[in-house]
Design a protein around this motif. Structure first.
Motif, PDB file in Angstrom:
ATOM      1  N   HIS A  90       7.406   7.118   8.937  1.00  0.00           N
ATOM      2  CA  HIS A  90       6.577   7.613   7.827  1.00  0.00           C
ATOM      3  C   HIS A  90       6.946   6.924   6.506  1.00  0.00           C
ATOM      4  O   HIS A  90       6.077   6.399   5.795  1.00  0.00           O
ATOM      5  CB  HIS A  90       6.717   9.138   7.710  1.00  0.00           C
ATOM      6  N   GLY A  91       8.227   6.896   6.211  1.00  0.00           N
ATOM      7  CA  GLY A  91       8.670   6.302   4.939  1.00  0.00           C
ATOM      8  C   GLY A  91       8.331   4.816   4.861  1.00  0.00           C
ATOM      9  O   GLY A  91       8.049   4.297   3.770  1.00  0.00           O
ATOM     10  N   GLU A  92       8.376   4.127   5.990  1.00  0.00           N
ATOM     11  CA  GLU A  92       8.027   2.694   6.001  1.00  0.00           C
ATOM     12  C   GLU A  92       6.540   2.505   5.694  1.00  0.00           C
ATOM     13  O   GLU A  92       6.168   1.635   4.897  1.00  0.00           O
ATOM     14  CB  GLU A  92       8.361   2.083   7.364  1.00  0.00           C
ATOM     15  N   ALA A  93       5.704   3.336   6.325  1.00  0.00           N
ATOM     16  CA  ALA A  93       4.257   3.234   6.066  1.00  0.00           C
ATOM     17  C   ALA A  93       3.977   3.561   4.599  1.00  0.00           C
ATOM     18  O   ALA A  93       3.117   2.936   3.959  1.00  0.00           O
ATOM     19  CB  ALA A  93       3.495   4.192   6.983  1.00  0.00           C
ATOM     20  N   VAL A  94       4.721   4.510   4.036  1.00  0.00           N
ATOM     21  CA  VAL A  94       4.561   4.857   2.623  1.00  0.00           C
ATOM     22  C   VAL A  94       4.980   3.668   1.741  1.00  0.00           C
ATOM     23  O   VAL A  94       4.326   3.350   0.746  1.00  0.00           O
ATOM     24  CB  VAL A  94       5.386   6.131   2.279  1.00  0.00           C
ATOM     25  N   GLY A  95       6.053   2.981   2.142  1.00  0.00           N
ATOM     26  CA  GLY A  95       6.504   1.801   1.397  1.00  0.00           C
ATOM     27  C   GLY A  95       5.417   0.739   1.349  1.00  0.00           C
ATOM     28  O   GLY A  95       5.112   0.185   0.277  1.00  0.00           O
ATOM     29  N   ILE A  96       4.808   0.463   2.487  1.00  0.00           N
ATOM     30  CA  ILE A  96       3.709  -0.516   2.522  1.00  0.00           C
ATOM     31  C   ILE A  96       2.553   0.001   1.654  1.00  0.00           C
ATOM     32  O   ILE A  96       1.961  -0.736   0.859  1.00  0.00           O
ATOM     33  CB  ILE A  96       3.207  -0.752   3.971  1.00  0.00           C
ATOM     34  N   GLY A  97       2.260   1.290   1.802  1.00  0.00           N
ATOM     35  CA  GLY A  97       1.167   1.906   1.033  1.00  0.00           C
ATOM     36  C   GLY A  97       1.410   1.805  -0.466  1.00  0.00           C
ATOM     37  O   GLY A  97       0.471   1.604  -1.245  1.00  0.00           O
ATOM     38  N   MET A  98       2.669   1.947  -0.869  1.00  0.00           N
ATOM     39  CA  MET A  98       2.986   1.814  -2.298  1.00  0.00           C
ATOM     40  C   MET A  98       2.673   0.388  -2.773  1.00  0.00           C
ATOM     41  O   MET A  98       2.138   0.191  -3.879  1.00  0.00           O
ATOM     42  CB  MET A  98       4.466   2.150  -2.540  1.00  0.00           C
ATOM     43  N   CYS A  99       2.988  -0.591  -1.928  1.00  0.00           N
ATOM     44  CA  CYS A  99       2.697  -1.989  -2.308  1.00  0.00           C
ATOM     45  C   CYS A  99       1.178  -2.206  -2.419  1.00  0.00           C
ATOM     46  O   CYS A  99       0.713  -2.938  -3.303  1.00  0.00           O
ATOM     47  CB  CYS A  99       3.306  -2.960  -1.292  1.00  0.00           C
ATOM     48  N   MET A 100       0.412  -1.568  -1.540  1.00  0.00           N
ATOM     49  CA  MET A 100      -1.052  -1.689  -1.621  1.00  0.00           C
ATOM     50  C   MET A 100      -1.563  -1.037  -2.907  1.00  0.00           C
ATOM     51  O   MET A 100      -2.398  -1.606  -3.628  1.00  0.00           O
ATOM     52  CB  MET A 100      -1.708  -1.049  -0.394  1.00  0.00           C
ATOM     53  N   ALA A 101      -1.037   0.151  -3.198  1.00  0.00           N
ATOM     54  CA  ALA A 101      -1.449   0.851  -4.432  1.00  0.00           C
ATOM     55  C   ALA A 101      -1.054   0.025  -5.653  1.00  0.00           C
ATOM     56  O   ALA A 101      -1.820  -0.073  -6.628  1.00  0.00           O
ATOM     57  CB  ALA A 101      -0.791   2.236  -4.492  1.00  0.00           C
ATOM     58  N   ASN A 102       0.116  -0.599  -5.603  1.00  0.00           N
ATOM     59  CA  ASN A 102       0.566  -1.427  -6.735  1.00  0.00           C
ATOM     60  C   ASN A 102      -0.370  -2.617  -6.946  1.00  0.00           C
ATOM     61  O   ASN A 102      -0.713  -2.959  -8.080  1.00  0.00           O
ATOM     62  CB  ASN A 102       1.983  -1.946  -6.496  1.00  0.00           C
ATOM     63  N   ALA A 103      -0.763  -3.250  -5.832  1.00  0.00           N
ATOM     64  CA  ALA A 103      -1.659  -4.404  -5.940  1.00  0.00           C
ATOM     65  C   ALA A 103      -2.972  -3.993  -6.608  1.00  0.00           C
ATOM     66  O   ALA A 103      -3.520  -4.707  -7.454  1.00  0.00           O
ATOM     67  CB  ALA A 103      -1.914  -5.000  -4.558  1.00  0.00           C
ATOM     68  N   LEU A 104      -3.443  -2.803  -6.246  1.00  0.00           N
ATOM     69  CA  LEU A 104      -4.674  -2.280  -6.846  1.00  0.00           C
ATOM     70  C   LEU A 104      -4.447  -1.993  -8.338  1.00  0.00           C
ATOM     71  O   LEU A 104      -5.297  -2.302  -9.186  1.00  0.00           O
ATOM     72  CB  LEU A 104      -5.067  -1.002  -6.091  1.00  0.00           C
ATOM     73  N   ALA A 105      -3.282  -1.430  -8.637  1.00  0.00           N
ATOM     74  CA  ALA A 105      -2.955  -1.114 -10.044  1.00  0.00           C
ATOM     75  C   ALA A 105      -2.885  -2.399 -10.878  1.00  0.00           C
ATOM     76  O   ALA A 105      -3.344  -2.428 -12.030  1.00  0.00           O
ATOM     77  CB  ALA A 105      -1.634  -0.352 -10.121  1.00  0.00           C
ATOM     78  N   VAL A 106      -2.336  -3.461 -10.293  1.00  0.00           N
ATOM     79  CA  VAL A 106      -2.260  -4.742 -11.022  1.00  0.00           C
ATOM     80  C   VAL A 106      -3.679  -5.255 -11.267  1.00  0.00           C
ATOM     81  O   VAL A 106      -4.037  -5.649 -12.378  1.00  0.00           O
ATOM     82  CB  VAL A 106      -1.414  -5.781 -10.234  1.00  0.00           C
ATOM     83  N   LYS A 107      -4.501  -5.187 -10.229  1.00  0.00           N
ATOM     84  CA  LYS A 107      -5.890  -5.665 -10.364  1.00  0.00           C
ATOM     85  C   LYS A 107      -6.631  -4.911 -11.473  1.00  0.00           C
ATOM     86  O   LYS A 107      -7.428  -5.492 -12.208  1.00  0.00           O
ATOM     87  CB  LYS A 107      -6.619  -5.491  -9.014  1.00  0.00           C
ATOM     88  N   LEU A 108      -6.327  -3.621 -11.607  1.00  0.00           N
ATOM     89  CA  LEU A 108      -7.033  -2.809 -12.596  1.00  0.00           C
ATOM     90  C   LEU A 108      -6.337  -2.779 -13.958  1.00  0.00           C
ATOM     91  O   LEU A 108      -6.717  -2.021 -14.852  1.00  0.00           O
ATOM     92  CB  LEU A 108      -7.197  -1.377 -12.064  1.00  0.00           C
ATOM     93  N   GLY A 109      -5.275  -3.563 -14.088  1.00  0.00           N
ATOM     94  CA  GLY A 109      -4.589  -3.672 -15.381  1.00  0.00           C
ATOM     95  C   GLY A 109      -3.673  -2.506 -15.707  1.00  0.00           C
ATOM     96  O   GLY A 109      -3.310  -2.294 -16.864  1.00  0.00           O
ATOM     97  N   LEU A 110      -3.289  -1.721 -14.679  1.00  0.00           N
ATOM     98  CA  LEU A 110      -2.420  -0.562 -14.935  1.00  0.00           C
ATOM     99  C   LEU A 110      -0.941  -0.918 -14.825  1.00  0.00           C
ATOM    100  O   LEU A 110      -0.076  -0.195 -15.306  1.00  0.00           O
ATOM    101  CB  LEU A 110      -2.728   0.563 -13.923  1.00  0.00           C
ATOM    102  N   MET A 111      -0.676  -2.019 -14.161  1.00  0.00           N
ATOM    103  CA  MET A 111       0.713  -2.418 -13.897  1.00  0.00           C
ATOM    104  C   MET A 111       0.794  -3.934 -14.053  1.00  0.00           C
ATOM    105  O   MET A 111      -0.182  -4.638 -13.726  1.00  0.00           O
ATOM    106  CB  MET A 111       1.011  -2.016 -12.436  1.00  0.00           C
ATOM    107  N   THR A 112       1.944  -4.429 -14.522  1.00  0.00           N
ATOM    108  CA  THR A 112       2.070  -5.891 -14.616  1.00  0.00           C
ATOM    109  C   THR A 112       2.575  -6.449 -13.287  1.00  0.00           C
ATOM    110  O   THR A 112       3.154  -5.726 -12.470  1.00  0.00           O
ATOM    111  CB  THR A 112       3.082  -6.280 -15.717  1.00  0.00           C
ATOM    112  N   LYS A 113       2.381  -7.736 -13.116  1.00  0.00           N
ATOM    113  CA  LYS A 113       2.888  -8.431 -11.925  1.00  0.00           C
ATOM    114  C   LYS A 113       4.403  -8.265 -11.832  1.00  0.00           C
ATOM    115  O   LYS A 113       4.976  -8.121 -10.753  1.00  0.00           O
ATOM    116  CB  LYS A 113       2.553  -9.931 -12.041  1.00  0.00           C
ATOM    117  N   GLU A 114       5.048  -8.304 -12.986  1.00  0.00           N
ATOM    118  CA  GLU A 114       6.510  -8.206 -13.011  1.00  0.00           C
ATOM    119  C   GLU A 114       6.970  -6.818 -12.521  1.00  0.00           C
ATOM    120  O   GLU A 114       7.910  -6.690 -11.750  1.00  0.00           O
ATOM    121  CB  GLU A 114       6.992  -8.474 -14.442  1.00  0.00           C
TER     122      GLU A 114
END
Ligand SMILES: NC(=O)c1ccc[n+]([C@@H]2O[C@H](COP(=O)([O-])OP(=O)(O)OC[C@H]3O[C@@H](n4cnc5c(N)ncnc54)[C@H](O)[C@@H]3O)[C@@H](O)[C@H]2O)c1
Ligand SMILES: O=C(O)C(=O)C[C@@H](O)[C@H](O)[C@H](O)COP(=O)(O)O
Ligand SMILES: [Zn+2]
Length: 344
Positions: free
Chosen positions: A250-274
């Motif tokens: 479960h925690g591993e799938a959540v880790g991957i999911g967090m990376c997907m959510a982060n990528a979306l956040a970067v695309k929408l300008g909510l988070m920086t690449k860094e």
């Protein structure tokens, strides 16, 4: 160390983060566990618990057994032990045991008490607190369940000494989740310290539990803020379901999911690449997977609609805003999500 979770309707309880003390109950008790945990720690637990009558229910080990059939096994043990409405269930194990024992407690004779003695990092930092209970079915994750708060939670990090490395990493993913969504100082601390170092683990447990207790005390039944604890889960639950709960913890799938959510956040300008990179680095430090090849993006997207957070044909996403804050939104365009998923 004691963390109090303040709730209405007499549902408040304490979370003890310390070496397990002797527990004595003037009522019938059934302890639910599995053969793995029993093999390592049941004798120790027996030396700590006394009860009017004490019996044990051992269920098979694994997320794939978090289902109706196993729930019935637990209920049958309750009937065999002749539990009454004053009796107590004890969840002794990881999140799977905790979620199923809590669910059984919520429906046995319309609801009896239970306590949590979590033995995995994931259950100590997250699953044992907050009263979400449930099981999976072929349609998805935790789709049948209830809110039923434990009467107390006893967290003893000594149990973690026998935990496999991979399970430890899965627990760290939920710790990182709490930090990214709610606490940038905690995130900075996680970057500077190693949770595999024994002296740090109780600090991380305490910080995570305090964060979760705060969120749950504001929004026990997930009407608003609590949905933020689902950061990474909108994607993660689909991954777990598509891989039949066997490939990823479960925690591993959540880790991957967090990376997907982060990528979306970067695309929408909510988070920086860094900032995205800092989260990925922290996950990688504990060998938590950060990628998953999606075979069929349309099919993946359709699975979101089974999520309990989706309604009126809208999907709720939890997106980080920088590090230490997050946004719950159901206004994300399908094209943006699919573009991210294709790039993974
Ligand atoms: N209710 C909630 O708020 C909540 C929060 C997060 C996760 N969850 C649920 O929790 C589950 C995941 O929990 P988990 O990661 O603890 O998995 P788990 O319960 O499957 O336990 C992981 C593995 O570790 C073994 N184990 C447990 N304690 C051990 C110990 N001390 N030493 C050696 N082995 C030990 C277990 O037998 C199992 O094989 C998922 O079903 C997830 O949906 C619920
Ligand atoms: O306690 C919560 O609220 C959480 O969301 C914690 C999650 O880590 C946990 O995995 C939860 O079970 C997922 O939410 P669900 O409502 O989809 O079961
Ligand atoms: Zn989770």
């Amino acid at each position: 160390m004691i963390v109090k979770i303040d709730l209405s309707n007499d549902n408040s309880y304490k979370i003890y983060i310390e070496k397990l003390q002797a527990l004595s109950f003037d009522r019938k008790v059934v302890v639910v566990t599995n053969p793995t945990i029993a093999g390592f720690h049941l004798e120790y637990l027996k030396s700590k618990i006394t009860a009017k009558e004490l019996s044990f229910c051992t269920i098979p080990d694994g997320e794939e057994y978090k289902n109706m059939k196993t729930l019935e096994m637990i209920l049958e043990s309750c009937f065999e032990a002749k539990l009454d409405r004053k009796s107590l269930l004890v969840a002794f194990g990881g999140g799977v045991i905790g979620d199923m024992t809590g669910f059984a407690a919520s429906i046995y004779q319309r609801g009896i008490d239970f306590i949590q003695i979590p033995t995995t990092l994931l259950s100590q930092v997250d699953a044992s607190v907050g009263g979400k209970t449930g099981i999976n079915n072929k349609f998805g994750k935790n789709l049948v369940g209830s809110f039923h708060q434990p009467k107390a939670v006893y967290i003893d990090s000594n149990f973690l000494k026998t935990l496999p490395k991979r399970e430890f990493g899965a627990g760290v993913a939920e710790v990182i989740k709490m930090a990214v969504c709610f606490n940038s100082d905690f995130f900075d601390w996680l970057e500077k310290n190693d949770l595999r170092d024994e002296k740090n683990i109780d600090i991380a447990i305490q910080k995570s539990v305090e964060t979760k207790a705060y969120v749950v005390s504001i929004d026990e039944k997930e009407q608003g803020l609590r949905a933020a604890l689902n950061y990474g889960h909108t994607f993660g639950h689909v991954i777990e379901n598509l891989t039949n709960y066997k490939t990823y913890l479960h925690g591993e799938a959540v880790g991957i999911g967090m990376c997907m959510a982060n990528a979306l956040a970067v695309k929408l300008g909510l988070m920086t690449k860094e900032q995205e990179q800092r989260v990925e680095n922290l996950l990688k430090k504990y060998d938590i997977p950060t990628t998953y090849k999606i075979e069929d993006v349309e099919d993946f997207y359709e699975h979101f609609f089974l999520d309990k957070k989706s309604s009126n044909s809208k999907i709720k996403f939890i997106l980080p805003v920088g590090i230490g804050d997050c946004k719950i939104t159901d206004e994300i365009k399908k094209d943006d999500v699919c573009e991210i998923l294709k790039g993974f």
